[in-house]
Design a protein around this motif. Structure first.
Motif, short mmCIF file in Angstrom:
data_model
loop_
_atom_site.label_atom_id
_atom_site.label_comp_id
_atom_site.label_asym_id
_atom_site.label_seq_id
_atom_site.Cartn_x
_atom_site.Cartn_y
_atom_site.Cartn_z
N LEU A 182 86.18 -110.57 -17.18
CA LEU A 182 86.71 -111.92 -17.19
C LEU A 182 85.85 -113.04 -18.29
O LEU A 182 86.31 -113.80 -18.48
N GLN A 183 84.67 -112.76 -18.25
CA GLN A 183 83.87 -113.44 -19.23
C GLN A 183 84.11 -113.27 -20.40
O GLN A 183 84.28 -114.38 -21.09
N TYR A 184 84.47 -112.18 -21.04
CA TYR A 184 84.84 -112.13 -22.33
C TYR A 184 86.20 -112.66 -22.51
O TYR A 184 86.42 -113.41 -23.43
N GLY A 206 89.47 -116.73 -24.64
CA GLY A 206 90.72 -117.57 -24.67
C GLY A 206 90.15 -119.12 -24.86
O GLY A 206 90.92 -119.70 -25.46
N VAL A 207 89.05 -119.40 -24.48
CA VAL A 207 88.68 -120.75 -24.94
C VAL A 207 88.34 -121.06 -26.26
O VAL A 207 88.96 -122.03 -26.82
N VAL A 262 92.01 -113.13 -33.37
CA VAL A 262 92.05 -112.47 -32.03
C VAL A 262 91.69 -110.93 -32.57
O VAL A 262 90.67 -110.62 -31.63
N CYS A 263 92.17 -110.57 -33.53
CA CYS A 263 91.63 -109.11 -33.98
C CYS A 263 90.11 -109.11 -34.49
O CYS A 263 89.52 -108.17 -34.02
N ALA A 264 89.47 -110.16 -34.80
CA ALA A 264 88.07 -110.52 -35.14
C ALA A 264 87.40 -110.54 -33.92
O ALA A 264 86.12 -109.85 -33.84
N MET A 265 87.94 -111.15 -32.87
CA MET A 265 87.17 -111.22 -31.61
C MET A 265 87.12 -109.87 -30.96
O MET A 265 86.19 -109.71 -30.40
#
Length: 178
Positions: A118-120, A125-126, A27-30
């Motif tokens: 919301l796109q990001y 999330g996916v 998640v941090c890398a995202m």
């Protein structure tokens, strides 16, 4: 491979903290990819190289912990000597290829939603759900061979094999790709 090794050493349930650390680092890398950390690596390749080297050294440390963790023949779990949440987190935070991969995904494969934020979030999330599933499978696969890891005759050589495999894969990933 490290998730499989941890699962084999301490089982699925006791490996969850390491899995959680890996996912938190993901998640941090995202977030870093979305905020431009990947662009920094493109702009300054030497920064990427430094992070790769530090990450490889840390991965070697995690591999060492896997290879030389105490062999548990009593059935009790000795999770303090194995990779934990912090190790998983640091491992993915120091993985520049993860940032680069997310940079590519977020720049070219966003879900078709009208609102940019919301796109990001939906795309991230996916990706996180996929990572949870795949990483849980690796942890479960490792825990399925936990009995072999507990056998004194096989435990050390298998752990060293896992640790060496992680190091070999890291060296392979660090090779120049032209």
């Amino acid at each position: 491979m490290s998730l499989a090794a941890v699962g084999a050493s301490v089982g699925f349930t006791n490996g969850i903290p390491y899995l959680a650390g890996i996912l938190a680092g993901l998640v941090c890398a995202m977030g870093g990819a979305v905020l431009g950390v990947a662009a920094i690596f493109v702009q300054w390749p030497q920064a990427r190289l430094v992070v790769q080297i530090v990450g490889a050294i840390y991965l070697a440390y995690v591999s060492y912990k896997i290879a030389f963790a105490p062999i548990n023949t009593s059935g009790s779990s000795e999770t303090d000597k194995l990779p934990n949440f912090r190790d998983g987190l640091i491992l993915n935070v120091l993985n520049p290829k993860l940032y680069a991969g997310f940079f590519v995904l977020f720049s070219q494969f966003l879900l078709p939603i009208d609102a940019a934020l919301l796109q990001y979030l939906a795309t991230g999330g996916v990706m996180l759900l996929i990572a949870i599933a795949v990483d849980a499978i690796w942890l479960a696969a490792g825990s399925s061979i936990q009995a072999v890891f507990a056998h004194p005759r096989f435990a050390r050589p298998i752990r060293i094999l896992f640790g060496a495999s992680i190091i070999i894969a890291t060296i392979w990933a660090l090779r120049p790709t032209d």
